[in-house]
Design an enzyme around this catalytic site. Structure first.
Site, mmCIF file in Angstrom:
data_model
loop_
_atom_site.group_PDB
_atom_site.id
_atom_site.type_symbol
_atom_site.label_atom_id
_atom_site.label_comp_id
_atom_site.label_asym_id
_atom_site.label_seq_id
_atom_site.Cartn_x
_atom_site.Cartn_y
_atom_site.Cartn_z
ATOM 1 N N SER A 8 53.190 9.042 5.588
ATOM 2 C CA SER A 8 52.832 8.987 7.009
ATOM 3 C C SER A 8 53.759 9.919 7.775
ATOM 4 C CB SER A 8 52.916 7.549 7.538
ATOM 5 O OG SER A 8 54.150 6.963 7.195
ATOM 6 N N GLU A 10 55.503 10.888 11.663
ATOM 7 C CA GLU A 10 55.818 10.395 13.022
ATOM 8 C C GLU A 10 55.972 11.563 14.001
ATOM 9 O OE1 GLU A 10 58.637 7.160 13.308
ATOM 10 O OE2 GLU A 10 59.608 8.160 15.011
ATOM 11 N N ASP A 102 65.308 0.787 22.604
ATOM 12 C CA ASP A 102 66.647 0.908 23.198
ATOM 13 C C ASP A 102 66.442 1.454 24.591
ATOM 14 O OD1 ASP A 102 68.302 0.211 20.938
ATOM 15 O OD2 ASP A 102 67.644 2.096 20.047
ATOM 16 N N HIS A 259 57.823 8.004 4.976
ATOM 17 C CA HIS A 259 57.419 8.194 6.378
ATOM 18 C C HIS A 259 58.283 9.339 6.919
ATOM 19 C CE1 HIS A 259 56.132 6.957 10.460
ATOM 20 N NE2 HIS A 259 57.385 7.152 10.830
#
Ligand code: FAD
Length: 282
Positions: A8, A10, A102, A259
């Site tokens: 995958s 990001e 965050d 990922h």
């Protein structure tokens, strides 16, 4: 029989229309590797809410790959989060990466949900079993965790709340991952834990980011990169060698996939994945 590892990628939401158009080209290139999904980050407090949505929408329109938006509960109200979850369901999305987030410094209120497991509960409450839920995991432990053991128990809370799989913070030490995976198994955590892979390119930026998120850059890697000073080509070559051997070891040791934190660039993944091809064709 070992399952074929999944890949995958990001992305983060670009700030300009030109950046978004460029990202679509990157995604189209990466699509050739038949990824399981593309994920798109979400700024805690909703700071990228529109950008995340627009990036997800365009990826859905311009690629054939499933898209998984990240959602961070910190700084958002429960009502806001519920609206976003419902909207993603309406868009036909099937996967969400559920996080605490965050807050950027200066952003005051932390929101109604304090931890990611509460967001997992909210997604299940709002959309039942519609979504495959990914959560974050930390082989080198989360910097705010009171202890390594507590951190694993908190990870377990997310699984018990309904998470289906996890993506890790990046790391450069394969043993940390294997140890973490085995400790999780001892606690009854059996969902797939997919290593997050960070390319080594802009070294000074990587050092700053790693210090803040608690990912360790081993001393020998730091020292070697420092000897290259600003020689970007040498750092890149060295980075490819290190990350390739990390990925190879992880897959050899049974990691269920990889990922890639692409930083919105296709080139590093496009170099690494063909070199790992024997691991993906078994
Ligand atoms: P949690 O699982 O809630 O854990 C946070 C801390 O709280 C940990 O130290 C944990 O041990 C502790 N804790 C949990 N439950 C309890 C409890 N009941 N009592 C006491 N302590 C507890 N950030 C963003 O803002 N946007 C993104 O899109 C994003 N994407 C990410 C993707 C991945 C794959 C990863 C690994 C991280 C991502 N992050 C993102 C960063 C993440 O939000 C931060 O690392 C954040 O500090 C923790 O998020 P979490 O979901 O792991 O939180």
């Amino acid at each position: 029989m070992k399952q074929k590892p999944v890949i995958s990628f990001e992305f983060f939401p670009p700030k300009t229309p030109e950046g978004l158009a460029k990202l679509m080209q990157t995604a189209q290139k990466l699509q050739e590797f038949s990824p399981e999904f593309f994920s798109v980050t979400f700024g805690a407090g909703g700071s990228t809410r529109e950008g995340t949505l627009e990036t997800v929408r365009q990826l859905q329109e311009k690629t054939k790959t499933a898209v998984a938006p990240h959602l961070a509960c910190m700084g958002c109200t429960e009502a806001e989060l519920t609206d976003i979850i419902k909207h993603y369901k309406k868009m036909g999305l099937k996967r969400i990466v559920a996080l605490r987030g965050d807050l950027p410094s200066g952003m005051g209120h932390s929101g109604e949900l304090k931890y990611a497991y509460e967001l997992v509960q909210l997604i299940r409450k709002t959309a039942d079993d519609h979504f495959h839920i990914e959560v974050a995991a930390y082989p080198e432990f989360h910097p705010q965790a009171k202890s390594a053991h507590d951190d694993i128990l908190h990870f377990k809370n997310k699984v018990e709340a309904g998470a289906n799989s996890a993506i890790t913070q990046y790391f450069f030490n394969a043993d940390a991952y294997f140890h973490f995976r085995d400790e999780c198994a001892k606690q009854g955590i059996l969902i797939p834990i997919v290593p997050g892979i960070m390319p080594i390119t802009l070294f000074s930026k990587l050092v700053r980011f790693s210090d803040s998120c608690g990912a360790e850059i081993p001393r020998w890697i730091r020292k070697k990169c420092e000897t290259y000073h600003d020689d970007a080509d040498s750092i890149r070559e060295f980075g490819i060698e290190i990350v390739h051997s990390l990925c190879d070891r992880l897959l050899e040791g049974g990691a269920p996939g990889l990922h890639f934190y692409t930083l919105n660039q296709a080139d590093m993944s496009a170099i690494l994945i063909p070199r790992l091809s024997k691991r993906f064709t078994k």
